[in-house]
Structure formats: structure tokens, C-alpha cells
Design a protein around this motif. Structure first.
Motif, PDB file in Angstrom:
ATOM      1  N   UNK A  62       0.859  -1.185   0.000  1.00  0.00           N
ATOM      2  CA  UNK A  62       0.000   0.000   0.000  1.00  0.00           C
ATOM      3  C   UNK A  62       0.891   1.228   0.000  1.00  0.00           C
ATOM      4  N   UNK A  63       0.535   2.209  -0.832  1.00  0.00           N
ATOM      5  CA  UNK A  63       1.328   3.426  -0.907  1.00  0.00           C
ATOM      6  C   UNK A  63       0.486   4.619  -1.312  1.00  0.00           C
ATOM      7  N   UNK A  64       1.175   5.714  -1.596  1.00  0.00           N
ATOM      8  CA  UNK A  64       0.526   6.982  -1.929  1.00  0.00           C
ATOM      9  C   UNK A  64       0.938   7.427  -3.330  1.00  0.00           C
ATOM     10  N   UNK A  65      -0.026   7.848  -4.129  1.00  0.00           N
ATOM     11  CA  UNK A  65       0.253   8.388  -5.459  1.00  0.00           C
ATOM     12  C   UNK A  65       0.956   9.727  -5.294  1.00  0.00           C
ATOM     13  N   UNK A  66       2.151   9.873  -5.928  1.00  0.00           N
ATOM     14  CA  UNK A  66       2.918  11.103  -5.774  1.00  0.00           C
ATOM     15  C   UNK A  66       3.221  11.813  -7.090  1.00  0.00           C
ATOM     16  N   UNK A  67       3.043  11.132  -8.233  1.00  0.00           N
ATOM     17  CA  UNK A  67       3.398  11.752  -9.518  1.00  0.00           C
ATOM     18  C   UNK A  67       2.769  10.976 -10.664  1.00  0.00           C
ATOM     19  N   UNK A  68       2.471  11.696 -11.760  1.00  0.00           N
ATOM     20  CA  UNK A  68       1.990  11.062 -12.985  1.00  0.00           C
ATOM     21  C   UNK A  68       3.004  11.309 -14.095  1.00  0.00           C
ATOM     22  N   UNK A  69       3.413  10.245 -14.797  1.00  0.00           N
ATOM     23  CA  UNK A  69       4.279  10.357 -15.966  1.00  0.00           C
ATOM     24  C   UNK A  69       3.383  10.175 -17.184  1.00  0.00           C
ATOM     25  N   UNK A  70       2.908  11.289 -17.741  1.00  0.00           N
ATOM     26  CA  UNK A  70       1.947  11.235 -18.837  1.00  0.00           C
ATOM     27  C   UNK A  70       2.532  10.607 -20.099  1.00  0.00           C
ATOM     28  N   UNK A  71       3.818  10.833 -20.366  1.00  0.00           N
ATOM     29  CA  UNK A  71       4.446  10.268 -21.559  1.00  0.00           C
ATOM     30  C   UNK A  71       4.461   8.739 -21.513  1.00  0.00           C
ATOM     31  N   UNK A  77       2.097   5.781 -13.116  1.00  0.00           N
ATOM     32  CA  UNK A  77       1.811   6.488 -11.876  1.00  0.00           C
ATOM     33  C   UNK A  77       2.895   6.122 -10.869  1.00  0.00           C
ATOM     34  N   UNK A  78       3.535   7.120 -10.272  1.00  0.00           N
ATOM     35  CA  UNK A  78       4.558   6.876  -9.262  1.00  0.00           C
ATOM     36  C   UNK A  78       3.884   6.729  -7.901  1.00  0.00           C
ATOM     37  N   UNK A  79       4.151   5.593  -7.256  1.00  0.00           N
ATOM     38  CA  UNK A  79       3.572   5.307  -5.943  1.00  0.00           C
ATOM     39  C   UNK A  79       4.704   5.189  -4.936  1.00  0.00           C
ATOM     40  N   UNK A  80       4.626   5.959  -3.859  1.00  0.00           N
ATOM     41  CA  UNK A  80       5.619   5.894  -2.781  1.00  0.00           C
ATOM     42  C   UNK A  80       5.095   4.932  -1.720  1.00  0.00           C
ATOM     43  N   UNK A  81       5.900   3.895  -1.449  1.00  0.00           N
ATOM     44  CA  UNK A  81       5.534   2.870  -0.472  1.00  0.00           C
ATOM     45  C   UNK A  81       6.076   3.238   0.910  1.00  0.00           C
ATOM     46  N   UNK A  82       7.350   3.606   0.960  1.00  0.00           N
ATOM     47  CA  UNK A  82       7.994   4.055   2.204  1.00  0.00           C
ATOM     48  C   UNK A  82       8.839   5.278   1.872  1.00  0.00           C
ATOM     49  N   UNK A  83       9.546   5.781   2.858  1.00  0.00           N
ATOM     50  CA  UNK A  83      10.418   6.939   2.630  1.00  0.00           C
ATOM     51  C   UNK A  83      11.491   6.662   1.587  1.00  0.00           C
ATOM     52  N   UNK A  84      11.883   5.411   1.422  1.00  0.00           N
ATOM     53  CA  UNK A  84      12.961   5.072   0.480  1.00  0.00           C
ATOM     54  C   UNK A  84      12.516   4.142  -0.645  1.00  0.00           C
ATOM     55  N   UNK A  85      11.254   3.755  -0.690  1.00  0.00           N
ATOM     56  CA  UNK A  85      10.768   2.824  -1.709  1.00  0.00           C
ATOM     57  C   UNK A  85       9.620   3.438  -2.488  1.00  0.00           C
ATOM     58  N   UNK A  86       9.807   3.482  -3.811  1.00  0.00           N
ATOM     59  CA  UNK A  86       8.744   3.942  -4.691  1.00  0.00           C
ATOM     60  C   UNK A  86       8.935   3.284  -6.047  1.00  0.00           C
ATOM     61  N   UNK A  87       7.860   3.215  -6.850  1.00  0.00           N
ATOM     62  CA  UNK A  87       7.941   2.574  -8.155  1.00  0.00           C
ATOM     63  C   UNK A  87       6.814   3.097  -9.027  1.00  0.00           C
ATOM     64  N   UNK A  88       7.002   2.970 -10.343  1.00  0.00           N
ATOM     65  CA  UNK A  88       5.973   3.360 -11.302  1.00  0.00           C
ATOM     66  C   UNK A  88       5.084   2.174 -11.640  1.00  0.00           C
TER      67      UNK A  88
END
Length: 56
Positions: free
Chosen positions: A21-30, A34-45
Motif C-alpha cells: 500500500x502506498x501513496x500516489x505522488x506523480x503522474x508520468x503522462x508520456x 503512476x509513481x507510488x511511494x511505499x515508504x520513505x525510500x521505496x517507490x515505483x511506477x
């Protein structure tokens, strides 16, 4: 992108990081990702079809 907006809490349903479970933090329209942050050091598109809204 899809029904998501920045700040939404989502659960990952795709093959990578499934169940996290994470938080949506950015959209890469190209790339249509969707960039999802899971923890302070873990995120993925992820694509929108790899996510679902999370409600505790």
C-alpha cells in the motif's frame, strides 16, 4: 490518469510489489505510469490497471 489523483492511497495489484500500500505522488503522462511511494525510500511506477483504491 484513471480515477487516481496525487495523495490517493492505493494498493498494488500487479506482479511487482503485489499487496503493498502506498501513496500516489506523480503522474508520468508520456509513459502513462503512476509513481507510488511505499515508504520513505521505496517507490515505483505502475500503470493504472496495476492499482486499486485502498480503504483500510
Amino acid at each position: 490518469m484513471g480515477d487516481f489523483k496525487i495523495g490517493d492511497t492505493v494498493q498494488i495489484t500487479g506482479t511487482t510489489m503485489t499487496g503493498n500500500v502506498g501513496t500516489v505522488v506523480h503522474f508520468d503522462d508520456e509513459r502513462e505510469k503512476i509513481l507510488v511511494r511505499i515508504t520513505d525510500v521505496t517507490q515505483n511506477y505502475f500503470s493504472a490497471d496495476e492499482l486499486k483504491a485502498f480503504s483500510g
